[in-house]
Design a protein around this motif. Structure first.
Motif, short mmCIF file in Angstrom:
data_model
loop_
_atom_site.label_atom_id
_atom_site.label_comp_id
_atom_site.label_asym_id
_atom_site.label_seq_id
_atom_site.Cartn_x
_atom_site.Cartn_y
_atom_site.Cartn_z
N ALA A 36 40.89 3.58 86.30
CA ALA A 36 41.09 3.62 85.24
C ALA A 36 40.84 4.96 84.49
CB ALA A 36 39.41 3.07 85.97
N GLY A 37 40.69 4.71 83.26
CA GLY A 37 40.85 6.38 82.83
C GLY A 37 42.49 5.82 82.16
N TYR B 158 34.80 2.60 79.51
CA TYR B 158 35.59 2.35 80.70
C TYR B 158 36.00 1.10 81.96
CZ TYR B 158 33.72 5.47 83.74
OH TYR B 158 32.73 5.56 85.47
N GLY B 159 37.07 0.89 82.62
CA GLY B 159 37.06 0.01 83.75
C GLY B 159 38.46 -0.20 84.03
N ARG B 160 38.49 -0.95 84.98
CA ARG B 160 39.95 -1.22 85.79
C ARG B 160 40.22 -3.08 85.80
NH1 ARG B 160 39.23 0.94 92.07
NH2 ARG B 160 37.42 -0.73 93.05
N ASP B 161 38.70 -3.16 85.62
CA ASP B 161 39.71 -4.66 85.82
C ASP B 161 38.75 -5.74 84.64
OD1 ASP B 161 38.44 -7.27 88.02
OD2 ASP B 161 36.61 -7.31 85.96
N THR B 162 39.87 -6.29 84.06
CA THR B 162 39.76 -7.66 83.09
C THR B 162 38.69 -8.19 82.93
OG1 THR B 162 42.27 -7.92 83.50
CG2 THR B 162 41.42 -9.02 81.23
N ASP C 44 31.54 -1.41 84.71
CA ASP C 44 30.14 -1.77 86.11
C ASP C 44 29.45 -1.82 85.94
OD1 ASP C 44 32.83 -2.74 87.20
OD2 ASP C 44 33.41 -1.07 88.20
N ALA C 45 28.49 -0.06 85.67
CA ALA C 45 27.57 0.27 85.29
C ALA C 45 26.90 -0.42 84.16
CB ALA C 45 27.55 1.77 85.50
N LEU C 46 27.39 -0.68 83.41
CA LEU C 46 26.73 -1.44 82.44
C LEU C 46 26.50 -2.90 82.78
CD1 LEU C 46 26.29 -0.99 79.09
CD2 LEU C 46 28.38 -1.82 78.41
N GLU D 144 33.56 -8.35 79.61
CA GLU D 144 31.68 -8.59 79.67
C GLU D 144 31.14 -7.18 79.66
OE1 GLU D 144 28.46 -9.81 83.23
OE2 GLU D 144 30.58 -10.02 83.49
N ALA D 145 31.73 -6.19 79.77
CA ALA D 145 31.30 -4.94 78.28
C ALA D 145 31.09 -4.40 77.11
CB ALA D 145 31.40 -3.83 79.72
N ALA D 146 32.28 -5.22 76.92
CA ALA D 146 32.75 -5.36 76.10
C ALA D 146 31.23 -6.57 74.86
CB ALA D 146 33.87 -5.57 75.49
N ARG D 147 31.44 -7.62 75.61
CA ARG D 147 30.14 -8.13 74.63
C ARG D 147 29.13 -7.48 74.56
NH1 ARG D 147 33.18 -13.34 77.79
NH2 ARG D 147 34.56 -13.61 75.73
N ILE D 148 28.71 -6.72 75.91
CA ILE D 148 27.19 -6.42 76.11
C ILE D 148 27.14 -5.91 74.71
CG2 ILE D 148 25.93 -4.73 77.36
CD1 ILE D 148 26.91 -6.75 79.97
N VAL D 149 28.23 -4.35 75.08
CA VAL D 149 28.27 -3.39 73.54
C VAL D 149 28.29 -4.02 72.45
CG1 VAL D 149 30.29 -1.08 72.90
CG2 VAL D 149 30.26 -1.46 75.22
#
Length: 339
Positions: free
Chosen positions: A111-112, A73-77, A46-48, A82-87
């Protein structure tokens, strides 16, 4: 051991992802000291997505520390995708998904390690992230939510079916947090599953070279992950690698150890600023085994952890190093030099 096409060699030792610990300076030092693979601090999806500066800074990986993973980490698919693509744009060698953090502010929100209470959602997120990126995806998790729900033996195979390239198992349940002992017998049972073909990395209570070697010899894991034992002591990787390969214990002098701690302080200040850089590094200093056994050290430790400037902290370290040197001379007196 390989993670996809990334070769880590035989019996690799990996630096665990640790919040407020595995910054880029610490990771590079651990790499220089023998760690075969490193992980960033965990990154909130979310922060990313919100482009929070303190979070995006965690994505920086120096060439010299590779291969390395960025953990999310996160709880929403959708947020995790989206975060994985940014990473992926930051070009890590691996994206690791954190399904193991037990702290309330993470697990309590689902999460976690909180995902251990919603396995369908965990598998949904894992599959979606794997499909969203073109680099290897791995997972770090625990044996289960509590003693009555230790499901890792089944879960490992399910995660493999999602397409991950390696799995790290911390041998505790979420309910244990960091108390009690890690259950390496449970980790071994996961490894014994003939249908599990991806590398299995064991994590938990590895504090010495002998324990690292036993993890390979007795429990059959493909890799060993070291966490808390490295805080304030990144040189531990040199000892562990020597023990695993059967080499002699390396001689690491106190002077070398002090130099490493001073480097961490300097680089922490350069990365942030003097005050916050010192605040960040206090955790390493507080945990360092370098100061154990020093007589009447309590007041010095308090002063060291209250220091707010580099000059103040450096002066205290100089004093401690001199004290250690004096104690060493007393333990090992040399013969009088002949004239």
């Amino acid at each position: 051991m390989n993670i996809g096409d990334i070769q880590l060699g035989q019996r690799p030792v990996l630096l665990a992802p640790m919040e407020d610990v595995t910054d880029e300076s610490f990771r590079l030092i651990c790499k220089e000291q023998g760690a075969d693979f490193t992980y960033t601090e965990f990154v909130s999806a979310d922060a990313l997505i919100r482009n929070i500066a303190a979070t995006t800074r965690k994505l920086k990986i120096r060439p010299a520390e590779r291969p390395a993973a960025i953990q999310i980490y996160g709880r929403d698919t959708q947020s995790m995708v989206e975060a994985a693509r940014i990473v992926e744009q930051a070009q890590p060698d691996v994206i690791d998904i954190n399904f193991g953090c037990p702290v309330k502010k993470v697990a309590g929100k689902g999460a976690g390690a909180g995902m251990l209470r919603d396995i369908p959602k965990m598998l949904e997120i894992t599959s979606a992230v794997v499909k969203a990126v073109n680099i290897p995806v791995t997972v770090k998790t625990r044996t289960g939510w509590d003693a009555d729900h230790r499901l890792i033996a089944t879960l490992a195979e399910q995660l493999q079916d999602c397409g991950i390239k390696a799995l790290t198992v911390h041998g505790r349940t979420r309910a244990q947090m960091y108390t009690g002992w890690a259950d390496w017998e449970m980790i071994a049972r996961v490894k014994e599953n003939p249908r599990l073909t991806i590398p299995l990395i064991g994590n938990g209570d590895i504090t010495t070279g002998q324990e690292a070697r036993e993890a390979f010899d007795r429990y059959g894991v493909d890799g060993v992950m070291v966490g808390r034992a490295s805080i304030g002591a990144p040189w531990i990787f040199r000892s562990m690698k020597a023990a695993i390969t059967g080499e002699d214990e390396p001689m690491i002098t106190d002077a070398e150890k002090f130099a490493i701690l001073r480097r961490q302080i300097t680089e922490s200040i350069e990365r942030i600023d003097e005050y916050r850089g010192i605040l960040h590094i206090r955790r390493h200093l507080a945990a360092s085994p370098l100061f154990k056994g020093i007589a009447n050290f309590r007041d010095t430790r308090i002063a060291m952890l209250r220091a707010s400037t580099y000059d103040e902290l450096s002066a205290i370290l100089n004093q401690v190093e001199e004290q250690l040197s004096t104690q060493e001379i007393k333990r090992n007196p040399t013969t009088t030099q002949q004239i």
